[in-house]
Design an enzyme around this catalytic site. Sequence first.
Site, short mmCIF file in Angstrom:
data_model
loop_
_atom_site.label_atom_id
_atom_site.label_comp_id
_atom_site.label_asym_id
_atom_site.label_seq_id
_atom_site.Cartn_x
_atom_site.Cartn_y
_atom_site.Cartn_z
N GLU A 51 91.05 -25.75 -1.08
CA GLU A 51 91.30 -24.91 -2.27
C GLU A 51 91.37 -25.88 -3.28
OE1 GLU A 51 92.59 -24.49 0.66
OE2 GLU A 51 94.00 -22.62 0.67
N CYS A 96 97.70 -22.03 1.37
CA CYS A 96 99.37 -22.81 1.50
C CYS A 96 100.14 -22.46 0.11
CB CYS A 96 99.37 -24.15 1.84
SG CYS A 96 98.98 -25.41 0.76
N CYS A 131 93.98 -30.24 0.74
CA CYS A 131 93.59 -28.80 1.23
C CYS A 131 92.24 -28.35 0.62
CB CYS A 131 94.42 -27.63 0.86
SG CYS A 131 95.85 -27.57 1.64
N ASN A 174 88.84 -29.20 3.29
CA ASN A 174 90.07 -30.06 3.53
C ASN A 174 89.66 -31.31 3.76
OD1 ASN A 174 89.02 -28.73 5.97
ND2 ASN A 174 91.04 -28.73 6.91
N ILE A 175 90.72 -32.35 3.32
CA ILE A 175 90.28 -33.97 3.77
C ILE A 175 91.64 -34.45 4.25
CG2 ILE A 175 89.58 -35.95 2.58
CD1 ILE A 175 88.30 -34.34 0.34
N GLU A 176 91.57 -34.59 5.47
CA GLU A 176 92.92 -35.07 6.19
C GLU A 176 93.01 -36.55 6.22
OE1 GLU A 176 92.97 -33.16 10.21
OE2 GLU A 176 93.35 -31.37 9.15
N CYS A 232 98.75 -25.05 -2.59
CA CYS A 232 97.66 -24.41 -3.22
C CYS A 232 97.83 -22.80 -4.24
CB CYS A 232 96.69 -24.00 -2.14
SG CYS A 232 96.00 -25.53 -1.69
N1 THU Z 1 94.45 -26.26 4.79
C1 THU Z 1 93.58 -25.82 3.95
O1 THU Z 1 92.55 -26.55 3.56
N2 THU Z 1 94.25 -25.17 3.09
C2 THU Z 1 95.22 -24.30 3.30
O2 THU Z 1 95.60 -23.33 2.31
C3 THU Z 1 95.91 -24.35 4.50
C4 THU Z 1 95.70 -25.60 5.21
C5 THU Z 1 94.28 -27.22 5.87
C6 THU Z 1 95.09 -28.49 5.55
C7 THU Z 1 94.81 -29.35 6.99
O3 THU Z 1 93.75 -30.02 6.91
C8 THU Z 1 94.53 -28.09 8.04
O4 THU Z 1 94.31 -26.82 7.22
C9 THU Z 1 95.71 -27.67 9.09
O5 THU Z 1 96.82 -27.47 8.14
#
Ligand code: THU
Length: 132
Positions: free
Chosen positions: A61, A92, A59, A48-50, A95
């Site tokens: 995936e 999520c 996300c 994940n890259i915020e 995804c």
């Molecule tokens: N996140 C994912 O990488 N994949 C998912 O399917 C659920 C959420 C990440 C997004 C964000 O960086 C962190 O989890 C919290 O929501």
Amino acid sequence: MENNKEMLNQKLVDMAYQAMEHAYAPYSHFKVGAALVTESGEFFTGCNIENASYGATNCAERTAIFKAVSEGYTKLCRIAIVSSSGEKTPPCGICRQVMAEFMEEDAVILLADKLGIYEYSLKELLPAAFGV
Ligand code: THU
């Protein structure tokens, strides 16, 4: 045969944990990793890259899937998802929809926790998926 599948599942989970190390999650502190294998046997990983603008977050995936698709691989068979929670981390909704685009009918989604690796089908996670 069954043993081969278990080895592949373990390899994908290990790769997902490795990819999770690169997670950029300074806002949620929730690190996620993913690893997938394509129909032709290539492996791709993602984290994940915020972003300070939260909605721009990608996300794990989708990072892995977009890496594969951007390299020309659009038929994905199996994807593992892990997180720093140590619990199963279901994908999520966005995804799941992206998976529906690029994952084969019989594709497998692997969720892991401290005790094991669990297999799900896309139909289980996204019944009545939107498609055109
Ligand atoms: N996140 C994912 O990488 N994949 C998912 O399917 C659920 C959420 C990440 C997004 C964000 O960086 C962190 O989890 C919290 O929501």
